[in-house]
Design an enzyme around this catalytic site. Structure first.
Site: not given
Ligand code: DHE
Length: 688
Positions: A194, A197-198, A235, A478, A520
């Site tokens: 959690c 996000c929170h 969520m 973000h 996003h």
């Molecule tokens: Fe991500 C990128 C944060 C949940 C897959 N994610 C990012 C980035 C951030 C971020 C800050 C940018 C990084 C960068 O470019 O330097 N993500 C978060 C969270 O805080 C969040 C919302 C909740 C958490 O608890 O992590 C979260 N993210 C997810 C997922 O649930 C995803 C869908 C599946 C997973 O693998 O965890 C996910 N995030 C991704 C991916 C990228 C990403 C695949 C990079 C995308 C790209 O093409 O560069």
């Protein structure tokens, strides 16, 4: 847990988990569900006050936006702001399946028999049957019901209708209790599932704040409802997915009403203790040993396996699986592409050499307890050649970033991001590091500090003494990416519903562009709109829309840094969008849509006719479709099917499409929860 406890939980949670139901006025252990639903004593109160008390008693604000009701901003159920007008129109419509002929009767029916007619729009997504239980209405007295109906029929005027930002006044002992065992479990689960996000200290970011001043008024029932059902704003529906049991959700809901525990710091000494070099730089090959086309490798996150798979983009063979951090998040390549840097949510950074016959981990280190981003030094110019020299990790907890040696991962320098918010200049104890990109113009990283809303330009020419310019943007920065020229960086300030634009050449803020709810973009998509010229596009978590922003201030100044086009999608919950300069299409997912069919549906938009999607289809029969990546040639698109690690046959796979014809070319099966995919060639060059 003993049997009696199971029974009490069972009875309570039957009501809890399908309901927009009442607030717990005392610890749940001290009251029974029947007592909790007892009519309010204040029957002599004026009708408006009686309605407010009834809304609070029912915990209605956990699921609905209700004007004038403090903290009623739930998005699981329909927005009740103009419900009288909506009721009048709905009763005229052929889609209406209820029996009411007056607004009062419609409202009573919606409360007492909610499934007779299920409203079509729950904040951008279709409402779901069974979420609102009839037991809620039947728990209200006739007087309370009449007060609620009268209130909704004519809610207070504009001035009074402002939703209170003030916390409710609560007695000091209002939070429910947990056993030590429950608290320890909930603390760990919150941190792992959690906090992203929170916020670790629950001050809110992508998700709302969950501090006791807000959560106690939602109560165990209201919070459980949200955890079970999810929301249309992204969520996850943890309960419906079967991820948490009803008992576990109850424990989490009670935990959220207690003060958040502070996690530990991570000093340099402890980082160095975790640092390991498996193959020293002078022991590594000086030229590629593999005969494979390593620049067309895809490094694929296998989220729940704590691994990445290196897949040959020419043959679709899994060349190697490498252990990395827990719930791996993203990968970035060194400027030459030779090394892949993989960051886990546990802050463990793994470095993989792609030149060896089998790609292997050559170094690792843990620099945070919670992390999301990693980037490398890319600058090569008059100020020096930084190719493959440095890496930087952005942490969620502790709130800092760490500069590391790009060849060995030795941590060099830590910079705290604690500071003051951009708008109200309040001290924030947990400003987390979100996306990071590397400039081609200067030895500089653009580091987004989420909660304080500042974009830091960090000059790494002297990594022991980095120079930082702090640009004011907007809170909740973000994810984001470059425009096609790589001069401008566009980043979503997601809960502010804005995209911030930075000029990396001149080192200044250019614009803050308003967007629909919760942009996003991933890294976004660059293409040329037939009407507006060069644009960068983003999907949205809270709105079924793609927004395109003009990015050519010289050629098309009239459209630059304006949201020039909105392309509708079948649903909200979009996480990623992607295109390639050679492609005629823009690809987009709706991964977090609460409708399972939409969650596995992908759409393509034709660049020459971008008014609406050209085609949408289900990419699989299970799981969620997420994230796109092109092969090096720009002729294929890879899409992940994010399955369930505990369901053999449905753990996940990658679908490969021919970009020109949109036909399926191959499936790479039996991968454990694949999510992000990073093609070496495209990641080095920031092609998207
Ligand atoms: Fe991500 C990128 C944060 C949940 C897959 N994610 C990012 C980035 C951030 C971020 C800050 C940018 C990084 C960068 O470019 O330097 N993500 C978060 C969270 O805080 C969040 C919302 C909740 C958490 O608890 O992590 C979260 N993210 C997810 C997922 O649930 C995803 C869908 C599946 C997973 O693998 O965890 C996910 N995030 C991704 C991916 C990228 C990403 C695949 C990079 C995308 C790209 O093409 O560069």
């Amino acid at each position: 847990m003993r049997l009696w406890k199971h029974l009490v939980f069972g009875a309570l949670l039957l009501i809890v988990l399908v309901a927009c139901a009442r607030q717990a006025e005392a610890p749940p252990t001290a009251t029974t569900p029947a007592q909790q639903m007892a009519p309010l004593a204040a029957t002599t109160a004026p009708p408006g006050d009686r309605a407010l008390a009834a809304f609070k008693k029912g915990g209605c604000g956990a699921c609905h936006i209700i004007p004038g009701v403090p903290n009623a901003r739930g998005t699981i159920g329909p927005d009740l702001t103009n419900i009288a007008q909506v009721a009048a129109q709905t009763m005229q419509s052929s889609a209406y399946t209820g029996n009411a002929t007056t607004i009062e009767a419609y409202l009573r029916e919606a409360i007492l028999e909610p499934d007779v007619f299920v409203a079509p729009d729950c904040n951008g997504s279709p409402c779901q049957k069974g979420v609102m239980p009839p037991s809620l209405g039947h728990g209200l007295s006739e007087e309370e019901l009449a007060a609620v109906v009268a209130y909704l029929k004519a809610p207070p005027g504009e001035a009074e209708a402002v939703v209170s930002e003030e916390p409710d006044t609560l007695p000091a002992d209002a939070a429910p209790t947990l056993s030590d065992e429950e608290f320890a479990w909930a603390k760990l689960v919150y941190f792992e599932r959690c906090a992203g996000c929170h916020g670790t200290l629950r001050k809110g970011a992508t998700g709302p704040a969950l501090t006791p001043d807000r959560t106690i008024s939602l109560g165990t029932v209201g919070l459980s409802t949200i955890i079970y059902n999810g929301t249309s704003r992204g969520m996850p529906d943890w309960g419906k997915q079967g991820f948490f049991t009803q008992e576990q959700i109850d424990v989490l809901a009670r935990f959220l009403q207690r003060e958040p525990p502070a996690p530990p710091e991570l000093p340099m000494e402890r980082m160095k203790d975790s640092w390991k070099v498996y193959v020293a730089p002078d022991q590594r090959p000086t030229a590629p040993q593999t005969k494979r086309n390593w620049q067309n490798y895809f490094v694929v996150t296998l989220r729940d396996a704590g691994q990445v798979a290196v897949i040959d983009g020419d043959t679709y063979e899994v060349v190697s699986k490498v252990d990395s951090g827990y719930a791996v998040h993203i990968t970035r390549m060194s400027a030459t592409g030779r090394y892949a840097y993989v960051i886990g949510r546990d802050g463990k950074l793994a470095m993989i050499d792609l030149w060896t016959e089998t790609p292997t981990k050559v170094a690792e280190v843990q620099v945070c307890y919670d992390a999301r981003s990693v980037e490398v030094s890319k600058y090569n110019g008059p100020e020096g050649d930084f190719t493959d020299k440095l890496a930087v990790v952005g942490c969620y907890w502790p709130p800092h970033f760490v500069i590391l040696d790009g060849q060995t991962l030795e941590p060099i320098h830590i910079v705290s991001t604690r500071g003051y918010t951009v708008d109200t200049m309040e001290y924030h104890p947990e400003p987390r590091v979100a996306s990071i990109v590397a400039s081609d113009f200067k030895p500089e990283w653009i580091i987004n500090v989420k909660e304080i809303g500042q974009i830091w330009l960090v000059n790494y020419a002297d990594p022991q003494a980095p120079q930082i310019k702090m640009l004011p943007a907007a809170r909740f920065l973000h994810d984001g990416g470059w425009d096609a020229t790589h001069r401008y960086f566009l980043v979503a300030a997601n809960q502010s519903n804005k995209v911030a634009v930075v000029d990396a050449q001149e080192g200044r803020m250019v614009a803050l562009v308003d967007t629909p709810k919760i942009p996003h973009p991933g890294r976004g998509a660059n293409w040329v709109d037939p009407e507006f010229g060069p644009v960068w596009s983003s999907g949205h978590l809270g709105d079924p829309a793609i927004v395109s922003i003009g990015t050519d201030p010289e050629g098309r100044p009239d459209f630059a840094w304006k949201a020039v086009r909105v392309t509708p999608l079948p649903g909200a919950g979009s996480l990623f969008i992607k295109t390639h300069p050679k492609s005629q299409w823009i690809w987009v997912d709706m991964t977090l849509n609460s409708d399972p069919v939409l969650a596995r549906t992908i759409c393509v938009i034709a660049k020459e006719n971008p008014a609406e999607p050209h085609k949408c289809w289900e990419a699989s029969s299970y799981g969620r479709a997420v994230h796109f990546e092109y092969n090096a040639a720009g002729t294929e698109v890879w899409v992940s099917i994010w399955g369930d690690a505990s369901k053999p046959g449905e753990t996940g796979e990658i679908v490969v499409y021919d970009d020109a014809t949109l036909t399926e070319k191959a499936r790479i099966p039996n991968l454990v929860t694949p999510t992000g995919k990073f093609n070496v060639y495209n990641t080095v060059r920031d092609i998207y």
